[in-house]
Each structure stands twice: as C-alpha cells, then as structure tokens.
Design an enzyme around this catalytic site. Structure first.
Site, PDB file in Angstrom:
ATOM      1  N   SER A   1       0.928  -1.166   0.117  1.00 41.60           N
ATOM      2  CA  SER A   1      -0.108   0.015  -0.047  1.00 41.60           C
ATOM      3  C   SER A   1       0.796   1.053   0.141  1.00 41.60           C
ATOM      4  O   SER A   1       0.762   2.298  -0.713  1.00 41.60           O
ATOM      5  CB  SER A   1      -1.013   0.056   1.150  1.00 41.60           C
ATOM      6  OG  SER A   1      -1.868  -1.194   1.138  1.00 41.60           O
TER       7      SER A   1
ATOM      8  N   ARG B   1      -0.154   8.872   4.622  1.00 39.63           N
ATOM      9  CA  ARG B   1      -1.124   8.407   5.361  1.00 39.63           C
ATOM     10  C   ARG B   1      -2.720   8.873   5.044  1.00 39.63           C
ATOM     11  O   ARG B   1      -3.425   8.268   5.008  1.00 39.63           O
ATOM     12  CB  ARG B   1      -1.035   8.791   6.774  1.00 39.63           C
ATOM     13  CG  ARG B   1      -0.178   7.688   7.496  1.00 39.63           C
ATOM     14  CD  ARG B   1      -0.347   7.695   9.136  1.00 39.63           C
ATOM     15  NE  ARG B   1       0.793   6.659   9.759  1.00 39.63           N
ATOM     16  CZ  ARG B   1       0.638   5.562  10.092  1.00 39.63           C
ATOM     17  NH1 ARG B   1      -0.681   4.979   9.776  1.00 39.63           N
ATOM     18  NH2 ARG B   1       1.516   4.658  10.551  1.00 39.63           N
TER      19      ARG B   1
ATOM     20  N   HIS C   1      -3.515   7.145   1.833  1.00 39.91           N
ATOM     21  CA  HIS C   1      -3.981   5.752   2.385  1.00 39.91           C
ATOM     22  C   HIS C   1      -5.048   5.628   2.987  1.00 39.91           C
ATOM     23  O   HIS C   1      -5.989   4.460   2.591  1.00 39.91           O
ATOM     24  CB  HIS C   1      -2.801   5.272   3.383  1.00 39.91           C
ATOM     25  CG  HIS C   1      -2.710   3.612   3.644  1.00 39.91           C
ATOM     26  ND1 HIS C   1      -3.201   3.375   4.849  1.00 39.91           N
ATOM     27  CD2 HIS C   1      -2.798   2.515   3.021  1.00 39.91           C
ATOM     28  CE1 HIS C   1      -3.419   2.106   5.124  1.00 39.91           C
ATOM     29  NE2 HIS C   1      -3.086   1.458   3.939  1.00 39.91           N
TER      30      HIS C   1
END
Length: 213
Positions: free
Chosen positions: A15, A38, A41
C-alpha cells in the site's frame, strides 16, 4: 474467489509503496511525506496530493505538541475513534465535546450548529493542542472566528471537513488566513474523519517501519 493478500505486513508494504510510486512525493518537503502518505492511504485517492494546502512546519509543530503531552481536540467521535492510541507518545488525551450535555443548549444560544458550539468547550484545552476536524465545516469556521476574537491558538490544525455546504469554503478560509497556526488541509469538498485521524496518526508515529524497508 480470486486470490488476495492476507499478510498484514505485505499489505502495508504494498500500500505505502504504491502511494510513494504514484503520488510524486518528491515535490513536497520530506517532513510531509508520512502525513501525505497516510492521508492518501486513508481514502485510496492518490490525486488528493494535488489539492493539499499546508504550512511547511505543520509536522514539526504537531509532532512537538504531541511529544509535549498536548491533547488532541476532535470535532466528532469518528475522528477520535480513528486515532491509534498506542501511537500517542505521551498518553495524550483525546477530547471530543460534541456530545457534551451542554452543547445542544449552547448551540441554540449562539445560533449555530452543535459542532460549532462544541468548539467553545475546547477553550480550557486548546492552547498548544492539536485540532483534528474531519466532519463539520461549521466547527472549522467557528474555530477560526473564535481565534479572531482572542481564543487561544492550537499548535496545529488538521482541517478535513467534508461535504457540499461549507466544506470547501471553510478550508479555503483556513488556507488563506491560518491566523498564525500551522495547518494542513484538503481543498474542495473531499475530506472526512478517516483523513483527520490519519493525519494525527502520522504526526504521532510517522509511517509503519515496514513501509521504510
């Protein structure tokens, strides 16, 4: 059933590697790479990197505040729920005042939403704190208005309200005039609690070690 990845470490690694490959992070200051990673994500949309607005010191300011034990003030329970407590470096308190029993009456008194009224109850905690807004544009608008009136300033504002009424406008106001507060926000209608809590997690802990292997 098609085959799918089941190893947690491999899922994380793939990822974050995908984000790093597709988001062109080199165009951003290095300190911002973990928080941008982040954020992407959390929503699965690499293109949000093109819409971010921020101060270059937001990561330093937010991380230092957390290291110093500052609380995290959230506009809704979903933001608080997404903060990974084991990442917090100093047993930081996560404060959500939306469901404070005083909030509904106070909202009527000030002629605004419950989310906005709840911000006023942050006053004892907000100086030097980390603010994470992931739902209500009125919370961000009212916070900025209160700062204009002399409200104590947080160390950092993570501004990710979402929606069709006021979200883009509240974030544009933050980006245009952050009132001397370090911030990161996503221009436009997109946002959400997952983004706000992801930003807190990045300030607290960066990226998982597996992503750096």
């Amino acid at each position: 059933m098609r085959p799918y990845e089941t190893n947690p470490s491999a899922i994380y690694a793939q990822s974050f590697a995908t984000v790093q490959a597709e988001a062109r992070l080199e165009r951003f200051p290095t300190a911002l790479h973990p928080i941008i990673t982040r954020l992407i994500h959390s929503c699965g949309m690499v293109e949000i990197a093109d819409r971010l607005a921020f101060t270059n010191d937001v990561v330093f300011a937010g991380h230092h505040a957390l290291q110093s034990g500052a609380p995290i003030l959230c506009d809704c329970e979903m933001v608080g729920a997404g903060i990974i407590r084991r990442y917090l470096p100093n047993n930081n308190e996560v404060i959500v005042t939306l469901n404070d029993p005083r909030t509904p009456d106070h909202a009527q008194q000030i002629g605004n939403t419950r989310s906005a009224a709840a911000v006023e109850f942050w006053e004892p905690h907000i100086e030097g704190a980390v603010v994470a807004v992931g739902n209500a544009p009125t919370a961000l608008f009212h916070l900025l208005d209160l700062i204009d009136q002399g409200f104590p300033k947080p160390a950092a504002i993570l501004g990710f309200p979402v929606g069709f009424v006021g979200a883009a406008e509240s974030k544009a106001e933050l980006a245009a005039n952050p009132r001397g507060v370090d911030f990161i926000t996503l221009r436009g209608r997109k946002g959400g609690s997952a983004m706000a809590s992801a930003a807190v997690n990045a300030l607290a802990a960066g990226l998982p070690e597996i992503a750096n292997d």
